[in-house]
Design an enzyme around this catalytic site. Structure first.
Site, PDB file in Angstrom:
ATOM      1  CG  ASP A  68      -2.528   4.366  -2.898  1.00  0.00           C
ATOM      2  OD1 ASP A  68      -1.460   4.969  -3.086  1.00  0.00           O
ATOM      3  OD2 ASP A  68      -2.637   3.133  -3.009  1.00  0.00           O
ATOM      4  CG  HIS A  76      -4.483  -3.842  -2.485  1.00  0.00           C
ATOM      5  ND1 HIS A  76      -4.082  -3.675  -1.177  1.00  0.00           N
ATOM      6  CD2 HIS A  76      -3.357  -3.665  -3.215  1.00  0.00           C
ATOM      7  CE1 HIS A  76      -2.807  -3.406  -1.132  1.00  0.00           C
ATOM      8  NE2 HIS A  76      -2.335  -3.399  -2.354  1.00  0.00           N
ATOM      9  CD  GLU A  92      -6.706  -3.364   1.203  1.00  0.00           C
ATOM     10  OE1 GLU A  92      -6.441  -4.307   0.414  1.00  0.00           O
ATOM     11  OE2 GLU A  92      -5.839  -2.835   1.924  1.00  0.00           O
ATOM     12  CG  ASN A 119      -5.347  -7.728  -0.705  1.00  0.00           C
ATOM     13  OD1 ASN A 119      -4.914  -7.093  -1.677  1.00  0.00           O
ATOM     14  ND2 ASN A 119      -5.798  -7.147   0.386  1.00  0.00           N
TER      15      ASN A 119
HETATM   16  P1  PGA Z   1       4.295  -3.473  -4.069  1.00  0.00           P
HETATM   17  O1  PGA Z   1       2.837  -3.108  -3.656  1.00  0.00           O
HETATM   18  O2  PGA Z   1       4.545  -2.811  -5.373  1.00  0.00           O
HETATM   19  O3  PGA Z   1       5.166  -2.890  -2.985  1.00  0.00           O
HETATM   20  O4  PGA Z   1       4.382  -4.969  -4.166  1.00  0.00           O
HETATM   21  C1  PGA Z   1       1.815  -3.320  -4.591  1.00  0.00           C
HETATM   22  C2  PGA Z   1       0.501  -2.970  -4.001  1.00  0.00           C
HETATM   23  O5  PGA Z   1       0.267  -3.292  -2.817  1.00  0.00           O
HETATM   24  O6  PGA Z   1      -0.321  -2.381  -4.705  1.00  0.00           O
END
Ligand code: PGA
Length: 237
Positions: free
Chosen positions: A67, A135, A140, A133
């Site tokens: 992404d 994702h 999302e 959440n």
């Molecule tokens: P993080 O993000 O590794 O910074 O906790 C994970 C994500 O949002 O996929």
């Protein structure tokens, strides 16, 4: 059945590295989707040290971003810059294939990136973190198993989580591989650490699979390896 490994927090980076090498070694020249964010940092740093020591090589890995934020291409908080700092500093690592957030037509750019990945044979290994959440990449809540690479609006919580870097200009949109491309990976490595992930890890691994928690759609993937630290695993039975 997922292979779930729960380790003390201090061992999270090493356990992530072991799992990464195990999966990558199953393919002669693996196309590997790489997560950004805090979760895989320890893995990439441990990998860099292991390569420097001559213990392993990643020269055979064909890396793909999963992404990117829709921001200036070289924004310091972009995933492109993340990879420059944490992946491309690994001695024998190939440059990461990336989305271009400055492309004039972002939908066409998502399609171009997906086509490049498809031409590479699709993902052999997907290295994924998980948002609170649920994702995966920027898929999302509401993302179905069939959704493909596309431009998306970022959830409020996702924007909030990266405010520490972006400040008030936290991006509203992202480019992401879809659930179809991620679930299509021949092997998936899901990483989570820290108490803030405990609830979502339980929903993802034990809840009823649903697009409301895209990570739960990984249940049933035939080669799913999960590495959790004890804090992130706290709500599992
Ligand atoms: P993080 O993000 O590794 O910074 O906790 C994970 C994500 O949002 O996929």
């Amino acid at each position: 059945m997922a292979d779930i490994r729960i380790v003390p927090s201090l061992d999270f980076a090493t356990a992530s590295l072991d799992a990464f090498l195990e999966l990558v070694d199953e393919f002669p020249s693996p196309a590997v989707g790489l997560a950004t964010g805090n979760t895989p940092l320890g893995l990439y740093h441990a990998l860099g040290r292991a390569v420097m020591d001559g213990a392993v090589s990643v020269g055979q890995v064909r890396p793909f971003a999963i992404d990117e934020y829709v921001v200036a291409r070289h924004h310091p908080c972009s995933n492109r810059e993340f990879f420059e700092r944490h992946w491309e500093t690994i001695e024998d690592a190939a440059p990461v294939a990336q989305f271009d957030p400055e492309a004039p037509d972002l939908a066409a750019e998502a399609a171009r990136f997906a086509a490049a990945l498809a031409a590479a044979g699709g993902l052999d290994v997907a290295v994924l973190g998980i948002g609170t959440n649920g994702h995966l990449a920027f898929n999302e809540p509401g993302s179905t198993a069939e959704c493909r690479a596309r431009v998306v609006e970022l959830a409020d919580g996702t924007r909030e989580a990266v405010k520490g870097c972006f400040g008030a200009e936290s991006p509203r949109a992202g480019l992401t591989l879809g659930m179809a491309e991620l679930l299509g990976a021949r092997a998936v490595l899901l990483l989570a650490n820290g108490a803030s992930k405990a609830g979502v890890v339980a929903r993802a691994l034990r809840g009823v699979p649903s697009p409301e928690c895209p990570a739960s759609l990984l249940q049933g993937h035939e080669r799913l390896l999960v590495v959790l630290d004890e804090d992130a695993a706290r709500a599992l039975d």
